[in-house]
Scaffold this active site. Structure first.
Site: not given
Ligand code: F6R
Length: 599
Positions: A2, A28, A74, A100-101, A473, A477, A480, A496, A594
């Site tokens: 949010c 976000r 959200w 938010n929250g 990673e 990527k 997602e 394994h 985000k």
């Molecule tokens: C993946 C992504 C998320 C963040 C995770 C932690 O591309 O963006 O997996 O890495 O939510 O976010 P931060 O780094 O802001 O704590």
């Protein structure tokens, strides 16, 4: 997650200001948007779906007033419907609230208010707040007092803002959820993060838990919940509003991938002394790192992969180090010693799981360091020390440049833990890294690799040592932003179990850089090849892995500790191009946010 925007003092431009703020918050992730403008009357508009749906609904309307609040939702409590979108109002439409929250005691508050005759229009936890305010106003409280008393009854995490009919004042309060004021020349803004209002002002005031802000045309004040004045510092953020635009790229993600050379230069600037071969992170951070013999890294998602890398790096120089998924660390805290340091790696500095882990460490008396991108973020303010990675704003939901900068920052921390002394060779390898990233960006064949494998059933990623976090990673990527099945494994683990998944239509990306263990990874590549799976080697050419690969993504040779950054850039680009071909919503992938401010 949010988002909140608020503005007071914009006169006829209030509605446009709120819409601009909502647009700035889109990155976000959200499923509904809404706003309230207060003049003589209180006008509220809200819709589920993209911001455009709300804009269409507002077409031809001129909501007038000098104060307003807006929200991108959200969903947590209740589906993404018009009714559940914020702002929420009371029975008499005299107050509008965004939040938010999560309000943990909302059910008991709702039962109490319903028993007193209040009628609820949504399924949200938030709606209890305007009804609480309504009942306090009915008892004769002023708007400010009613707001404070209502907030005082709320348990849980919140950033709340309210606007009242017939008033041009906005009230806001926070607990465990970020909220920041923007101080303009003639107007005051409110945002759940700085980019929300950065196009209007770069002067900001961060609210702390338990503080209440009052924004009026006369200016702004901050007090405690009890009403005692609080002195606040106005800080200037060094982000430019243009940094939050796409600069001609199709997507923020692609722009941010291309910003990596600059982000890394900024991260290194004035911290490494090439002539002396030393690293200096400033007295405060140097002091925090002095004498540390045990490091516990807590992080989530991409930042967790940077933590995995950092743990490997610290261990390689004899420091005990382990990376923890932050939410698991809270569930099962690790034992600590006298000289333990807990490092929270978090791009946003607002991730609830990471903040919880850091607070848990602090409660147990362990020193904490935040490695973050966002100046003044909650992690930065709460930890004993802070190291900024200086990447500039990252708008795309998928983290890219911040991962690379986190890896570089880990190298700086490692160097300081080794008393600041590092070799000239390593310092010049660090200095050359941004240019090598540029070379990868210019010479990559990632798009052709993506074209060839866009229809694959699934993607697997393997690596060993420093290449293992890159494999993880790469898979994160890919999943997602393409919504396709992707998994990362330590190369040795493939046999394994996961090998059972490997077929002729599941490309395996083998990250093979440096020397340690690379030959063994080549052995694992042969196992895959024998099962007819296409192999994409991401390599610095130190082994003969190309011989067994169907495609090769080359990276320039560098110090083995830094090669993962280059390999990862190649994998970012492959995921980007697969997602683009599939027509995915690259910057705002489904179901993701985000900044994840709930646990
Ligand atoms: C993946 C992504 C998320 C963040 C995770 C932690 O591309 O963006 O997996 O890495 O939510 O976010 P931060 O780094 O802001 O704590």
């Amino acid at each position: 997650m949010c988002g909140i925007i608020g503005a007071v003092g914009r006169g006829d431009a209030t509605l446009d200001t709120l819409l601009a703020g909502l647009s700035n918050l889109e990155y976000r992730g959200y499923d509904s948007a809404g706003l309230a403008v207060s003049g003589e009357e209180l006008s509220v508009a809200k819709r589920s779906g993209e911001l455009e749906v709300l804009e269409d609904a507002l077409e031809g309307q001129s909501l007038s007033g000098n104060a307003g609040i807006g929200h991108t939702r959200w969903s947590t409590h209740g589906a993404p419907t018009d009714a559940n979108a914020h702002p929420h109002t009371d029975c008499t439409d005299s107050v509008a609230v965004v939040h938010n929250g999560i309000i943990e005691n909302y059910q008991s508050l709702r039962d109490e208010l319903a028993a007193a005759g209040h009628e609820f229009k949504s399924e949200t936890d938030t709606e209890v707040v305007p009804h609480l305010i309504e009942s306090l106003l009915a008892d004769g409280a002023s708007p400010g007092t009613a707001f404070r008393q209502a907030v005082d009854r709320v348990e849980g995490s919140y950033a709340i803002a309210a606007v009242f009919a017939g008033s041009d004042t906005v009230f806001a309060a926070r607990n465990d959820s970020p909220l920041v004021l923007g101080v303009g020349d003639d107007a005051t803004y409110l945002g759940s993060d700085v980019p929300a209002f950065l196009e209007f002002t770069d002067r900001v005031v961060y609210l702390e838990d338990g503080e209440v802000a009052e924004l009026s045309p006369a200016g702004w004040t901050v007090t405690t919940l009890a009403g005692d004045p609080v002195e606040k510092e106005i800080r200037t953020v060094d982000w430019e509003s243009e940094d939050t635009g796409k600069s001609g790229y199709d997507h923020y993600m692609l722009k941010e991938i291309h910003e990596q050379p600059r982000a890394l230069r900024q991260c290194l600037q004035e911290r490494v002394n090439e002539l002396a071969g030393t690293v200096d992170l400033g007295d405060a951070v140097n002091e925090t790192l002095r004498g540390v013999d045990d490091v516990q890294l807590v992080a989530c998602g991409t930042s967790y992969h940077a933590a995995l890398y950092a743990a490997e790096l610290f261990r390689s120089q004899g420091v005990r180090a382990q990376a923890f998924v932050a939410s698991e660390y809270v569930t099962s805290p690790a034992p600590h010693g006298e000289n333990t340091l807990v490092i929270g790696i978090t791009q946003s500095g607002e991730t609830a799981d990471t903040l919880s882990a850091l607070r848990d460490a602090q409660r147990r008396g362990v020193e904490t360091l935040a490695v973050t991108n966002v100046v003044g973020s909650t992690a930065a303010r709460e930890c004993d020390g802070v190291l900024y990675i200086r990447s500039g704003p990252e708008i795309g939901v998928a983290a890219t440049k911040t991962f690379s900068a986190q890896v570089v920052a880990a190298n700086l921390v490692a160097a300081v833990m080794a008393n600041g002394d590092t070799s000239h060779e390593f310092v010049s390898a660090l200095r050359d890294l941004p240019g090598q990233v540029q070379t990868v960006l210019e010479e990559t064949n990632a798009e052709a690799v993506a074209d060839r494998f866009v229809d694959a059933d699934a993607y697997f990623f393997i690596g060993r040592g420093y290449d293992y976090p890159v494999a993880m990673e790469g898979a994160l990527k890919m999943k997602e932003i393409t919504y396709k099945h992707a998994e990362g494994f330590p190369a040795g683990e493939l046999k394994h179990g996961p090998l059972a998944l490997v077929t002729g239509n599941t490309p395996v990306f083998a990250v093979v850089t440096g020397e340690t263990g690379s030959e063994k990874t080549v052995g694992n590549v042969k196992e895959v090849e024998a099962r007819n799976a296409p192999v994409v080697a991401v390599t610095d050419g130190r082994t003969d892995v190309e011989r067994y690969a169907d495609e090769v993504l080359e990276v320039p040779e560098t110090d083995p500790r830094l090669a993962p950054v280059l390999a990862n850039v190649q994998l970012q680009l492959v995921s980007y191009h697969v997602a683009k071909q599939l027509g995915r919503s690259i910057d705002k992938p489904r179901n993701l946010a985000k900044s994840v401010t709930v646990e």
